[in-house]
Motif scaffolding. Structure first.
Motif, PDB file in Angstrom:
ATOM      1  N   LYS A  67      21.287   6.235  33.820  1.00  0.00           N
ATOM      2  CA  LYS A  67      20.706   5.200  32.950  1.00  0.00           C
ATOM      3  C   LYS A  67      19.615   4.364  33.616  1.00  0.00           C
ATOM      4  CE  LYS A  67      21.938   6.294  29.913  1.00  0.00           C
ATOM      5  NZ  LYS A  67      21.610   7.700  29.529  1.00  0.00           N
ATOM      6  N   SER A  68      18.921   4.979  34.563  1.00  0.00           N
ATOM      7  CA  SER A  68      17.869   4.249  35.284  1.00  0.00           C
ATOM      8  C   SER A  68      16.465   4.742  34.944  1.00  0.00           C
ATOM      9  CB  SER A  68      18.078   4.406  36.796  1.00  0.00           C
ATOM     10  OG  SER A  68      19.274   3.811  37.176  1.00  0.00           O
ATOM     11  N   GLY A  69      16.358   5.712  34.028  1.00  0.00           N
ATOM     12  CA  GLY A  69      15.032   6.230  33.692  1.00  0.00           C
ATOM     13  C   GLY A  69      14.851   7.686  34.090  1.00  0.00           C
ATOM     14  N   THR A  70      15.968   8.385  34.279  1.00  0.00           N
ATOM     15  CA  THR A  70      15.930   9.799  34.690  1.00  0.00           C
ATOM     16  C   THR A  70      15.156  10.656  33.685  1.00  0.00           C
ATOM     17  OG1 THR A  70      18.227   9.339  35.289  1.00  0.00           O
ATOM     18  CG2 THR A  70      17.458  11.610  35.590  1.00  0.00           C
ATOM     19  N   THR A  71      15.428  10.440  32.402  1.00  0.00           N
ATOM     20  CA  THR A  71      14.815  11.267  31.352  1.00  0.00           C
ATOM     21  C   THR A  71      13.295  11.112  31.377  1.00  0.00           C
ATOM     22  OG1 THR A  71      16.773  10.655  30.065  1.00  0.00           O
ATOM     23  CG2 THR A  71      15.019  11.815  28.891  1.00  0.00           C
ATOM     24  N   ARG A 153      16.508   0.913  38.410  1.00  0.00           N
ATOM     25  CA  ARG A 153      16.249  -0.007  37.308  1.00  0.00           C
ATOM     26  C   ARG A 153      17.089  -1.253  37.499  1.00  0.00           C
ATOM     27  NH1 ARG A 153      17.682   1.593  30.998  1.00  0.00           N
ATOM     28  NH2 ARG A 153      16.200   0.148  30.072  1.00  0.00           N
ATOM     29  N   SER A 161      22.583  -0.151  29.200  1.00  0.00           N
ATOM     30  CA  SER A 161      22.229   1.185  28.728  1.00  0.00           C
ATOM     31  C   SER A 161      23.434   2.130  28.837  1.00  0.00           C
ATOM     32  CB  SER A 161      21.049   1.701  29.562  1.00  0.00           C
ATOM     33  OG  SER A 161      20.654   2.965  29.146  1.00  0.00           O
ATOM     34  N   TYR A 221      11.839   1.468  37.289  1.00  0.00           N
ATOM     35  CA  TYR A 221      11.591   1.636  35.845  1.00  0.00           C
ATOM     36  C   TYR A 221      10.637   0.551  35.335  1.00  0.00           C
ATOM     37  CZ  TYR A 221      12.934   1.992  30.852  1.00  0.00           C
ATOM     38  OH  TYR A 221      12.942   2.130  29.489  1.00  0.00           O
ATOM     39  N   CYS A 260       4.762  11.563  27.267  1.00  0.00           N
ATOM     40  CA  CYS A 260       6.067  11.197  27.845  1.00  0.00           C
ATOM     41  C   CYS A 260       6.548   9.819  27.399  1.00  0.00           C
ATOM     42  CB  CYS A 260       5.989  11.217  29.372  1.00  0.00           C
ATOM     43  SG  CYS A 260       5.542  12.812  30.023  1.00  0.00           S
ATOM     44  N   PHE A 285      19.691   9.666  24.736  1.00  0.00           N
ATOM     45  CA  PHE A 285      18.865   9.393  25.922  1.00  0.00           C
ATOM     46  C   PHE A 285      17.654   8.525  25.575  1.00  0.00           C
ATOM     47  CE2 PHE A 285      21.284  13.074  27.188  1.00  0.00           C
ATOM     48  CZ  PHE A 285      21.630  12.762  28.488  1.00  0.00           C
ATOM     49  N   ARG A 287      17.214   5.178  23.531  1.00  0.00           N
ATOM     50  CA  ARG A 287      17.827   4.093  22.761  1.00  0.00           C
ATOM     51  C   ARG A 287      16.754   3.054  22.422  1.00  0.00           C
ATOM     52  NH1 ARG A 287      20.564  -0.876  23.628  1.00  0.00           N
ATOM     53  NH2 ARG A 287      19.706  -0.853  25.729  1.00  0.00           N
ATOM     54  N   LYS A 288      16.460   2.168  23.385  1.00  0.00           N
ATOM     55  CA  LYS A 288      15.436   1.135  23.124  1.00  0.00           C
ATOM     56  C   LYS A 288      14.239   1.281  24.055  1.00  0.00           C
ATOM     57  CE  LYS A 288      17.553  -2.904  21.075  1.00  0.00           C
ATOM     58  NZ  LYS A 288      17.889  -4.312  21.330  1.00  0.00           N
ATOM     59  N   GLY A 289      14.535   1.703  25.301  1.00  0.00           N
ATOM     60  CA  GLY A 289      13.445   1.883  26.259  1.00  0.00           C
ATOM     61  C   GLY A 289      12.721   0.593  26.597  1.00  0.00           C
TER      62      GLY A 289
END
Ligand code: A3P
Length: 321
Positions: A67-71, A153, A161, A221, A260, A285, A287-289
């Protein structure tokens, strides 16, 4: 080679008996191994990965806590490396979730097989991992010339997240209800969460970066949200494929940033409907970003508690959030 003297299942059973155990936020067991907490079902893949993975000098490892920005990092790294292979409007990201394009070493490849054959993957191979840097990464990742990009993040947003991700992917068959927010938060502050404690995870990669910045790139992030163009260039340079002036003039960096972007990926059909190996919804993966969504869920007291933890754990390291 597979070690047949003991079946891995027995080895793991014996190992787990010796480890401290806690209950994860979703009711599943977590075990403390060499200072870090791992879900039970990842032990076999984690040990296989450590034992069998041989990094090549050209490999790129994307590392993070969940949940740190992997995607996002996967999408960026894939598009940067493959920018001369696919025109932007034919990029596989348009039809595939980033996790389907860049496999996780312990969650995917080594969870499917004890010793997967990764030789056929074209160079540069890009993999991801949530494993901590210290002692957990196979020696070849640390000893070879391969490069690691770490993204972290704000722990408050990471926590927020993570809770949503868990709820979003909860199946009807899950018998145990997730913990209340307060309890989950308390565990997080004690470092009891998958791949936690978060402070050791972050510090491990931070120190590796300080020691060898050519080998470990350390990203936040929040910084990427602030100036994605700068970081796309930085990631490309770090990976050894800097953008030429011509590419810059063509606007390729901006095109990759747009491809991206959270809004673009979230709204793709594949990310609205698909899933990863039938377990995790692709949509979960995205959600809100946003930076700072924690303010909608955590009280000022909770925030103060995390800030104090960070101050004491990161003191003297040069790290700030
Ligand atoms: P939120 O839950 O705060 O929205 P990971 O990829 O490590 O699982 O992290 C998931 C977090 O990154 C989620 O945060 C998700 O929305 C956000 N995210 C996913 N893709 C993103 C993108 N392209 N740009 C910015 N944030 C993104």
């Amino acid at each position: 080679e597979v070690d047949n003297t003991n079946s891995p299942k027995d080895e793991i059973h014996e190992l787990l008996q010796t480890l401290e155990q806690q209950t994860n936020w979703d009711g599943s067991p977590l075990f403390k191994y060499n200072g870090y907490w791992f879900p039970q079902h990842f032990f076999r893949p984690i040990l296989s990965f450590q034992k069998h993975f041989k990094a090549k000098d050209s490999d790129i490892i994307l590392a993070s806590s969940p949940k740190s920005g992997t995607t996002w990092l996967k999408a960026l790294a894939f598009s940067i490396v493959n920018r001369n292979v696919y025109p932007i409007n034919q990029n596989p990201l348009l039809n595939c979730n980033p996790h389907a394009l860049i496999p996780s070493l312990e969650r995917h490849l080594y969870s499917l097989q004890e010793h997967p054959n990764l030789q056929h993957i074209p160079n540069p191979r890009i993999f991801s991992t949530h494993m901590p840097f210290s002692t957990f990464l196979p020696d070849s990742i640390r000893d070879s010339e391969c490069k690691t990009i770490y993204i972290c993040r704000s722990p408050m947003d990471m926590f927020t997240s993570g809770l949503h991700f868990l709820l979003e992917n909860k199946t009807q068959n899950d018998t145990v209800l997730p913990l209340e927010l307060n309890e989950a938060f308390d565990m997080f502050c004690h470092g009891i969460h998958p791949y936690g404690p978060f402070w050791d995870h972050i510090l491990g990669y931070w120190n590796a970066h300080l020691k060898n910045p050519e080998k470990v790139l350390f990203l936040k992030y929040e910084d990427l949200k602030e100036d994605i163009t700068f970081y796309i260039k930085k990631i490309a340079e770090f990976m050894g494929c800097p953008f030429s002036l011509e590419e810059e003039k063509q606007g390729l960096i901006e095109q990759i940033a747009k491809l991206c972007s959270f809004e673009n990926l979230k709204n793709l059909e594949v990310n609205k409907t698909g899933n990863i190996r039938g377990v995790l919804k692709n949509s979960s993966f995205f959600r809100k970003g946003e930076v700072g969504d924690w303010t909608n869920y955590l009280t000022p007291d909770m925030a103060e508690r995390i800030k104090k933890i960070m101050e004491s754990k990161f003191e003297g390291s040069g790290l700030m959030f």
